[in-house]
Design a protein around this motif. Structure first.
Motif, PDB file in Angstrom:
ATOM      1  N   ILE A  33      27.176  47.639 100.135  1.00  0.00           N
ATOM      2  CA  ILE A  33      25.590  47.585 100.163  1.00  0.00           C
ATOM      3  C   ILE A  33      25.495  49.611  99.311  1.00  0.00           C
ATOM      4  CG2 ILE A  33      25.089  49.261 102.281  1.00  0.00           C
ATOM      5  CD1 ILE A  33      23.367  47.159 103.421  1.00  0.00           C
ATOM      6  N   GLY A  34      24.098  48.879  98.498  1.00  0.00           N
ATOM      7  CA  GLY A  34      23.266  49.617  97.425  1.00  0.00           C
ATOM      8  C   GLY A  34      21.935  49.546  97.879  1.00  0.00           C
ATOM      9  N   ALA A  35      20.959  50.426  97.998  1.00  0.00           N
ATOM     10  CA  ALA A  35      19.516  50.463  97.516  1.00  0.00           C
ATOM     11  C   ALA A  35      19.277  50.852  96.030  1.00  0.00           C
ATOM     12  CB  ALA A  35      18.849  51.133  98.372  1.00  0.00           C
ATOM     13  N   GLY A  36      18.714  49.973  95.341  1.00  0.00           N
ATOM     14  CA  GLY A  36      18.021  50.203  94.030  1.00  0.00           C
ATOM     15  C   GLY A  36      16.668  50.011  93.813  1.00  0.00           C
ATOM     16  N   THR A  37      17.065  48.953  92.998  1.00  0.00           N
ATOM     17  CA  THR A  37      15.643  47.902  92.565  1.00  0.00           C
ATOM     18  C   THR A  37      15.682  46.785  93.631  1.00  0.00           C
ATOM     19  OG1 THR A  37      15.919  48.520  90.087  1.00  0.00           O
ATOM     20  CG2 THR A  37      14.492  46.619  90.869  1.00  0.00           C
TER      21      THR A  37
ATOM     22  N   LEU B 162      18.488  45.579  97.180  1.00  0.00           N
ATOM     23  CA  LEU B 162      18.858  45.950  98.656  1.00  0.00           C
ATOM     24  C   LEU B 162      20.192  45.082  98.048  1.00  0.00           C
ATOM     25  CD1 LEU B 162      20.357  47.625 100.866  1.00  0.00           C
ATOM     26  CD2 LEU B 162      19.836  45.799 101.952  1.00  0.00           C
ATOM     27  N   GLY B 163      21.666  45.700  97.096  1.00  0.00           N
ATOM     28  CA  GLY B 163      22.620  44.510  96.812  1.00  0.00           C
ATOM     29  C   GLY B 163      23.880  44.577  98.110  1.00  0.00           C
ATOM     30  N   VAL B 164      24.149  43.695  98.265  1.00  0.00           N
ATOM     31  CA  VAL B 164      25.517  43.450  98.944  1.00  0.00           C
ATOM     32  C   VAL B 164      26.267  42.846  99.018  1.00  0.00           C
ATOM     33  CG1 VAL B 164      25.980  42.372 100.969  1.00  0.00           C
ATOM     34  CG2 VAL B 164      23.978  43.410 101.218  1.00  0.00           C
ATOM     35  N   SER B 165      27.708  43.140  99.345  1.00  0.00           N
ATOM     36  CA  SER B 165      28.564  42.551  98.853  1.00  0.00           C
ATOM     37  C   SER B 165      30.540  43.293  99.498  1.00  0.00           C
ATOM     38  CB  SER B 165      29.203  43.135  97.486  1.00  0.00           C
ATOM     39  OG  SER B 165      30.519  41.839  96.506  1.00  0.00           O
ATOM     40  N   GLY B 166      31.069  42.120  99.474  1.00  0.00           N
ATOM     41  CA  GLY B 166      32.132  42.728 100.408  1.00  0.00           C
ATOM     42  C   GLY B 166      33.801  42.815  99.408  1.00  0.00           C
ATOM     43  N   LEU B 167      34.242  43.437 100.287  1.00  0.00           N
ATOM     44  CA  LEU B 167      35.975  43.291  99.364  1.00  0.00           C
ATOM     45  C   LEU B 167      36.870  43.098 100.437  1.00  0.00           C
ATOM     46  CD1 LEU B 167      36.756  43.781  96.228  1.00  0.00           C
ATOM     47  CD2 LEU B 167      37.656  45.990  96.332  1.00  0.00           C
ATOM     48  N   ILE B 168      37.652  41.620 100.043  1.00  0.00           N
ATOM     49  CA  ILE B 168      38.439  40.921 100.833  1.00  0.00           C
ATOM     50  C   ILE B 168      39.932  41.418 100.489  1.00  0.00           C
ATOM     51  CG2 ILE B 168      39.363  39.574 102.269  1.00  0.00           C
ATOM     52  CD1 ILE B 168      36.132  40.015 102.690  1.00  0.00           C
ATOM     53  N   PRO B 169      40.707  41.608 101.396  1.00  0.00           N
ATOM     54  CA  PRO B 169      42.114  41.580 100.398  1.00  0.00           C
ATOM     55  C   PRO B 169      42.796  39.815 100.439  1.00  0.00           C
ATOM     56  CG  PRO B 169      42.182  42.383 103.137  1.00  0.00           C
ATOM     57  CD  PRO B 169      40.391  41.875 102.688  1.00  0.00           C
ATOM     58  N   CYS B 170      43.818  39.685  99.572  1.00  0.00           N
ATOM     59  CA  CYS B 170      44.268  38.580  99.006  1.00  0.00           C
ATOM     60  C   CYS B 170      45.354  38.783  98.092  1.00  0.00           C
ATOM     61  CB  CYS B 170      42.941  37.781  97.822  1.00  0.00           C
ATOM     62  SG  CYS B 170      43.110  36.374  97.466  1.00  0.00           S
ATOM     63  N   ALA B 171      47.070  38.490  99.227  1.00  0.00           N
ATOM     64  CA  ALA B 171      48.002  38.711  98.555  1.00  0.00           C
ATOM     65  C   ALA B 171      48.306  40.589  98.162  1.00  0.00           C
ATOM     66  CB  ALA B 171      48.295  37.878  97.319  1.00  0.00           C
TER      67      ALA B 171
ATOM     68  N   SER C  24      14.731  49.301  99.325  1.00  0.00           N
ATOM     69  CA  SER C  24      14.517  49.139  97.728  1.00  0.00           C
ATOM     70  C   SER C  24      13.411  50.384  96.908  1.00  0.00           C
ATOM     71  CB  SER C  24      14.712  47.851  97.416  1.00  0.00           C
ATOM     72  OG  SER C  24      12.948  47.795  98.379  1.00  0.00           O
ATOM     73  N   GLY C  25      13.851  50.956  95.875  1.00  0.00           N
ATOM     74  CA  GLY C  25      12.051  51.800  95.757  1.00  0.00           C
ATOM     75  C   GLY C  25      10.633  51.120  95.919  1.00  0.00           C
ATOM     76  N   ALA C  26      10.931  49.569  96.113  1.00  0.00           N
ATOM     77  CA  ALA C  26       9.567  49.118  96.410  1.00  0.00           C
ATOM     78  C   ALA C  26       8.950  49.153  97.825  1.00  0.00           C
ATOM     79  CB  ALA C  26       9.236  48.082  96.021  1.00  0.00           C
ATOM     80  N   GLY C  27      11.018  49.124  98.776  1.00  0.00           N
ATOM     81  CA  GLY C  27      10.886  49.084 100.189  1.00  0.00           C
ATOM     82  C   GLY C  27       9.996  50.609 100.445  1.00  0.00           C
ATOM     83  N   VAL C  28      10.753  51.863  99.919  1.00  0.00           N
ATOM     84  CA  VAL C  28      10.356  53.069 100.069  1.00  0.00           C
ATOM     85  C   VAL C  28       8.608  53.398 100.387  1.00  0.00           C
ATOM     86  CG1 VAL C  28      10.290  55.304  99.173  1.00  0.00           C
ATOM     87  CG2 VAL C  28      12.768  54.167  99.960  1.00  0.00           C
ATOM     88  N   GLU C  29       8.080  53.056  99.041  1.00  0.00           N
ATOM     89  CA  GLU C  29       6.900  52.260  98.874  1.00  0.00           C
ATOM     90  C   GLU C  29       5.759  52.376  99.794  1.00  0.00           C
ATOM     91  OE1 GLU C  29       6.201  51.681  94.735  1.00  0.00           O
ATOM     92  OE2 GLU C  29       7.525  52.861  94.226  1.00  0.00           O
ATOM     93  N   LEU C  30       6.684  50.639 100.107  1.00  0.00           N
ATOM     94  CA  LEU C  30       5.940  50.222 101.424  1.00  0.00           C
ATOM     95  C   LEU C  30       6.167  50.919 102.694  1.00  0.00           C
ATOM     96  CD1 LEU C  30       4.529  47.137 102.384  1.00  0.00           C
ATOM     97  CD2 LEU C  30       7.541  46.523 102.467  1.00  0.00           C
ATOM     98  N   ILE C  31       7.588  51.773 103.135  1.00  0.00           N
ATOM     99  CA  ILE C  31       7.619  52.334 104.150  1.00  0.00           C
ATOM    100  C   ILE C  31       6.215  52.935 104.420  1.00  0.00           C
ATOM    101  CG2 ILE C  31       8.595  53.742 105.471  1.00  0.00           C
ATOM    102  CD1 ILE C  31      11.242  52.210 104.638  1.00  0.00           C
ATOM    103  N   TYR C  32       5.830  53.955 103.653  1.00  0.00           N
ATOM    104  CA  TYR C  32       4.921  55.412 103.084  1.00  0.00           C
ATOM    105  C   TYR C  32       4.017  54.601 103.643  1.00  0.00           C
ATOM    106  CZ  TYR C  32       2.305  58.761 101.134  1.00  0.00           C
ATOM    107  OH  TYR C  32       0.604  60.109 101.307  1.00  0.00           O
ATOM    108  N   ARG C  33       3.582  52.978 102.744  1.00  0.00           N
ATOM    109  CA  ARG C  33       2.165  52.803 103.348  1.00  0.00           C
ATOM    110  C   ARG C  33       1.930  51.837 104.675  1.00  0.00           C
ATOM    111  NH1 ARG C  33       3.318  49.170  98.715  1.00  0.00           N
ATOM    112  NH2 ARG C  33       3.303  47.712  99.802  1.00  0.00           N
ATOM    113  N   ALA C  34       2.332  51.771 105.405  1.00  0.00           N
ATOM    114  CA  ALA C  34       2.911  51.537 106.430  1.00  0.00           C
ATOM    115  C   ALA C  34       2.929  52.889 107.661  1.00  0.00           C
ATOM    116  CB  ALA C  34       4.197  50.546 106.545  1.00  0.00           C
TER     117      ALA C  34
END
Length: 331
Positions: free
Chosen positions: A145-149, A151-160, A203-213
């Protein structure tokens, strides 16, 4: 063993990480041997092909290789579902096959940036920092998971003997508050949005939204601060409200990271990337992130055993696209 034995048999490979603002390029002469890293502004080029050809014609690249680059792979901050890619956060659009021909490659792979970042996880080595306890279990899923522009999310599943990276849009799951402060933040966000996802805050915009709230709830003047300025004031200790914003951000991230861990059964660990958290340093480590990560009622013991890591590699997407390209060439 001499240096030549460590070089790729097909010559250096071009690796690229394409974002909405900058594109990063590097040559990989052998496994893990990155050279000639350059960052070009997207706005300076009409097309991605123009930017790639500019890099390939640069004195840096010309000094590193005497022959044309045959193999390339790029990670892009965009869904990749077929040959044609139209960027959502920049005006570039292209056909992968046409771009391959334009740049003279034999093989060109284009993958989503978070899929590439996910593929880097088993290869990070010491380029990660553990936050909290837990021990990774072998042959189990990894979460990312990664917050930037956004919020990206992924996962890695073992396969053979390899891994499968998930193409997830998990950042858009509905936000769930867990205390009175977060209920107030959510109610403030509802004034602007019908649906409030975790990405709205993480996200970056989310930090600003939390601040306003929080400023609205405290009756404080809203200075319309940027995310970078909020973080700066918080980390310098000059603004308690800005510090409250970072604390809320870290707690929310802990909740959604814990959600990802139980959803995937990610007993191999949850990895934190993106542009925001790695810059918070020790402030993130002492935040409520880890407590909130484990705060899942009957599953607290399950999550206590799951490690969480901050990715510290400078160019982790290069590691991922390199692994993907190597697998393609070995088929």
């Amino acid at each position: 063993m001499n240096e030549i034995s460590h070089l790729h048999a097909g010559g250096p490979r071009l690796l690229a990480d394409i974002g909405g603002t900058n594109c990063r390029f590097a040559l990989e002469r052998g496994p893990g041997q990155l050279e000639g890293v350059e960052i070009l502004p997207c706005a300076a080029y009409a097309t991605l092909g123009d930017a790639m050809r500019t890099y390939l014609a640069s004195p840096t690249v010309q000094a590193l290789t005497a022959s044309p680059i045959r193999h390339a792979a790029l990670a892009i901050a965009n869904p990749v579902t077929g040959d044609y890619v139209r960027m959502t956060n920049h005006h570039w659009e292209f056909s992968t096959e046409a771009l391959r021909i334009e740049c003279g490659f034999e093989i060109l792979l284009v993958v989503n940036d978070f899929s590439a970042l996910a593929r880097s996880l088993p290869h990070l080595g010491e380029h990660k920092r553990q936050v909290g306890g837990g021990v990774p279990q072998p042959d189990t899923a990894l979460g990312l998971i990664g917050a930037g522009t956004g919020l990206g999310v992924s996962g890695l599943i073992p396969c053979a003997s390899s891994w499968t990276a998930l193409r997830s849009e998990g950042g858009h799951v509905s936000f769930a508050p867990i205390n009175d402060d977060e209920i107030a933040i959510l109610q403030f966000a509802w004034r602007e949005y019908d649906h409030v996802s975790f990405e709205r805050f993480l996200s970056g915009a989310g930090v600003e939204l939390i601040y306003r709230a929080l400023a609205d709830r405290a009756g404080s003047p809203n200075e319309r601060l940027s995310a970078a300025e909020i973080s700066r004031r918080a980390l310098s200790g000059e603004c308690p409200l800005c510090d409250d914003v970072l604390e809320a951000f870290c707690g929310m991230l802990g909740t959604v990271a814990g959600n990802l861990a139980v959803t995937l059964g990610a007993q191999g660990g949850i990895y934190i990337g993106g542009g925001i958290v790695p810059r918070l340093g020790a402030r993130f480590d002492r935040s409520s992130f880890r407590r909130r990560f484990e705060q899942k009622g009957r599953f607290v013991h399950y999550l206590t055993a799951v490690p969480t890591y901050v990715i510290t590699a400078e160019y982790p997407a290069f590691v991922g696209v390199s692994a993907i390209l190597s697998e393609k060439l070995s088929d």
